[in-house]
Motif scaffolding. Structure first.
Motif, short mmCIF file in Angstrom:
data_model
loop_
_atom_site.label_atom_id
_atom_site.label_comp_id
_atom_site.label_asym_id
_atom_site.label_seq_id
_atom_site.Cartn_x
_atom_site.Cartn_y
_atom_site.Cartn_z
N TRP A 274 0.84 -1.21 0.00
CA TRP A 274 0.00 0.00 0.00
C TRP A 274 0.87 1.26 0.00
O TRP A 274 0.65 2.18 -0.78
CB TRP A 274 -0.91 -0.01 1.23
CG TRP A 274 -1.78 1.20 1.33
CD1 TRP A 274 -3.00 1.38 0.71
CD2 TRP A 274 -1.52 2.40 2.05
NE1 TRP A 274 -3.50 2.62 1.02
CE2 TRP A 274 -2.61 3.28 1.84
CE3 TRP A 274 -0.48 2.82 2.87
CZ2 TRP A 274 -2.68 4.54 2.40
CZ3 TRP A 274 -0.54 4.08 3.44
CH2 TRP A 274 -1.63 4.93 3.20
N THR A 308 -5.05 -2.46 -6.71
CA THR A 308 -5.85 -1.54 -7.51
C THR A 308 -6.05 -0.21 -6.78
O THR A 308 -5.85 -0.10 -5.57
CB THR A 308 -7.23 -2.15 -7.80
OG1 THR A 308 -7.98 -2.22 -6.57
CG2 THR A 308 -7.11 -3.53 -8.43
N ARG A 309 -6.46 0.77 -7.53
CA ARG A 309 -6.76 2.08 -6.94
C ARG A 309 -7.88 1.94 -5.89
O ARG A 309 -7.81 2.54 -4.82
CB ARG A 309 -7.19 3.06 -8.04
CG ARG A 309 -7.54 4.45 -7.56
CD ARG A 309 -7.94 5.33 -8.74
NE ARG A 309 -6.77 5.67 -9.55
CZ ARG A 309 -6.09 6.81 -9.44
NH1 ARG A 309 -6.46 7.71 -8.54
NH2 ARG A 309 -5.07 7.07 -10.22
N ASP A 310 -8.89 1.13 -6.20
CA ASP A 310 -10.00 0.95 -5.26
C ASP A 310 -9.52 0.30 -3.96
O ASP A 310 -9.94 0.69 -2.87
CB ASP A 310 -11.09 0.08 -5.88
CG ASP A 310 -11.89 0.82 -6.95
OD1 ASP A 310 -11.76 2.07 -7.02
OD2 ASP A 310 -12.62 0.17 -7.71
N GLU A 311 -8.63 -0.68 -4.07
CA GLU A 311 -8.10 -1.33 -2.88
C GLU A 311 -7.25 -0.36 -2.05
O GLU A 311 -7.32 -0.35 -0.82
CB GLU A 311 -7.27 -2.56 -3.29
CG GLU A 311 -8.12 -3.70 -3.82
CD GLU A 311 -7.30 -4.77 -4.52
OE1 GLU A 311 -7.83 -5.89 -4.69
OE2 GLU A 311 -6.13 -4.50 -4.90
N TRP A 312 -6.47 0.45 -2.73
CA TRP A 312 -5.62 1.43 -2.04
C TRP A 312 -6.49 2.41 -1.24
O TRP A 312 -6.24 2.67 -0.07
CB TRP A 312 -4.77 2.19 -3.05
CG TRP A 312 -3.68 3.01 -2.44
CD1 TRP A 312 -2.40 2.61 -2.16
CD2 TRP A 312 -3.76 4.39 -2.03
NE1 TRP A 312 -1.68 3.64 -1.60
CE2 TRP A 312 -2.48 4.74 -1.50
CE3 TRP A 312 -4.76 5.35 -2.05
CZ2 TRP A 312 -2.20 6.03 -1.01
CZ3 TRP A 312 -4.48 6.63 -1.55
CH2 TRP A 312 -3.22 6.95 -1.04
N TYR A 313 -7.55 2.91 -1.90
CA TYR A 313 -8.43 3.86 -1.21
C TYR A 313 -9.26 3.19 -0.12
O TYR A 313 -9.57 3.82 0.90
CB TYR A 313 -9.35 4.56 -2.21
CG TYR A 313 -8.72 5.81 -2.80
CD1 TYR A 313 -8.65 6.98 -2.06
CD2 TYR A 313 -8.19 5.81 -4.08
CE1 TYR A 313 -8.07 8.13 -2.58
CE2 TYR A 313 -7.60 6.96 -4.62
CZ TYR A 313 -7.55 8.11 -3.85
OH TYR A 313 -6.96 9.25 -4.37
N ALA A 314 -9.60 1.94 -0.29
CA ALA A 314 -10.35 1.23 0.74
C ALA A 314 -9.51 1.11 2.02
O ALA A 314 -10.01 1.32 3.13
CB ALA A 314 -10.75 -0.16 0.24
N GLU A 317 -9.28 4.72 3.56
CA GLU A 317 -10.51 5.14 4.22
C GLU A 317 -10.74 4.35 5.51
O GLU A 317 -11.18 4.91 6.52
CB GLU A 317 -11.70 4.96 3.28
CG GLU A 317 -12.96 5.66 3.74
CD GLU A 317 -14.01 5.74 2.66
OE1 GLU A 317 -14.25 6.84 2.14
OE2 GLU A 317 -14.58 4.67 2.32
N SER A 318 -10.41 3.06 5.50
CA SER A 318 -10.56 2.26 6.71
C SER A 318 -9.65 2.75 7.82
O SER A 318 -10.08 2.90 8.97
CB SER A 318 -10.25 0.79 6.37
OG SER A 318 -10.33 0.00 7.54
N ARG A 323 -14.95 8.62 5.78
CA ARG A 323 -14.87 8.72 4.32
C ARG A 323 -14.08 9.97 3.95
O ARG A 323 -13.92 10.90 4.74
CB ARG A 323 -16.27 8.74 3.71
CG ARG A 323 -17.05 10.03 3.93
CD ARG A 323 -18.35 10.03 3.12
NE ARG A 323 -19.07 11.28 3.22
CZ ARG A 323 -18.79 12.39 2.54
NH1 ARG A 323 -17.78 12.41 1.70
NH2 ARG A 323 -19.51 13.49 2.71
#
Length: 325
Positions: A274, A308-314, A317-318, A323
């Motif tokens: 990450w 992925t970008r989505d995984e990085w942002y997830a 955010e967690s 958010r």
């Protein structure tokens, strides 16, 4: 894939640095034991086995014993010195009966510190010397004199800093003929100021962020390698017992475990991957003395490329617990 600034300069292509702070026994500087040497040797061998060829020290680590125990490894393996990059730091001075805890970027202290580092490591030169923490009394011209003398004597090849702002780097650089090549900062999935600084522009929440503006951008533009100390966040997300931890830590640890299972890797690789996905080509400095945990980091490069970008942002955010704005 973009290459790291240190690789671009032809200094090192080691994507991860092994931080030697955990080697060398206790912080009291007690005499080294056989177990201390065995632990260090196993950790260093584990690092080498996964492609790590850069090792980070500081003159204060375990009161010098971290460098001493590493020096014994080099003595036992004379061929190893030419295969690795050695980096150390100076500038922090511990208190004693006559002196307070202080920082010292004086020419005499920098030069004497390097002589001590070389003696403990048993080498003729180190590849990179970092100034450890900002000294409010620093004078760039005096730092330049020390650096020039050390370079001319063949004792240090490159210089950098640790825990400094972009303004402090520019202030020092203005007096140097050669570029600073590293800035080492605390960065991890648990220490997010470096991300929040950019996200919370023009947000009231941003006024409480304690990370100087422009460090990441300056380092990227000036080809300065950003190294992250504490990148594994003391194991918060990769196996450390967290019963009393906040929900953000528990939830993030669970997400890390989920991603590790999906990608058939370790939680350590997810946490480091990450961090390494960031376009600044961050170079983590892993500080564990456990050979097993070192080996758990070996998949980090692959994960940094596959995440992925989505995984990085997830994950972001967690960990931040709310958010994005």
């Amino acid at each position: 894939m973009k290459i790291m600034p240190l690789e671009r300069r032809g200094i090192s292509n080691s994507r991860i640095v092994f931080g030697c702070m955990g080697l060398g026994g206790d912080w009291a500087g007690s005499p080294l034991t056989k177990d201390d040497y065995v632990t260090a040797e196993k950790a260093v061998e584990a690092a080498l086995s996964i492609g790590i060829t850069m090792f980070d020290h500081a003159d204060i680590y375990k009161r010098g014993n971290s460098e001493t125990v590493f020096g014994q490894i080099l003595k036992n393996r004379p061929d190893l010195r030419d295969q690795i990059i050695l980096q150390s730091k100076c500038g922090i001075r511990f208190p004693d009966d006559a002196h307070p805890h202080r920082f010292d970027f004086s020419k005499s202290h920098i030069i004497s510190s390097v002589d001590g580092i070389l003696g403990r490591l048993g080498v003729e030169h180190i590849d990179i010397l970092l100034l450890h923490r900002p000294d409010p009394l620093m004078e760039p011209e005096e730092i330049a004199e020390a650096f020039n003398q050390l370079r001319s004597a063949g004792k240090v090849r490159h210089f950098g800093v640790s825990n400094m702002t972009s303004a402090q780097m520019r202030f020092i650089q203005n007096s140097l003929p050669e570029p600073l090549v590293v800035n080492q900062l605390e960065m991890s999935l648990a220490r997010l100021d470096w991300v929040e600084q950019g996200i919370l522009v023009n947000q009231k929440a941003g006024t409480s962020i304690n990370f100087a503006d422009g460090i990441l951008e300056h380092c990227q533009m000036a080809n300065i390698q950003i190294q992250a100390w504490g990148p594994l966040a003391q194991g918060k997300f990769s196996g450390r017992v967290i019963e009393d931890a906040p929900d953000t830590v528990k939830n993030t640890a669970a997400l890390v475990q989920k991603l590790a299972a999906e990608k058939e890797t370790t939680p350590e690789a997810i946490v480091l991957g990450w961090l390494m996905k960031h376009p600044a080509r961050i170079q983590p400095v892993i500080g564990t003395s456990s050979a097993e945990r070192v080996l758990a980091c070996q998949d980090a490069v692959r994960i940094s490329e596959a995440m992925t970008r989505d995984e990085w942002y997830a994950l972001l955010e967690s960990s931040r617990g709310q958010r994005l704005p």
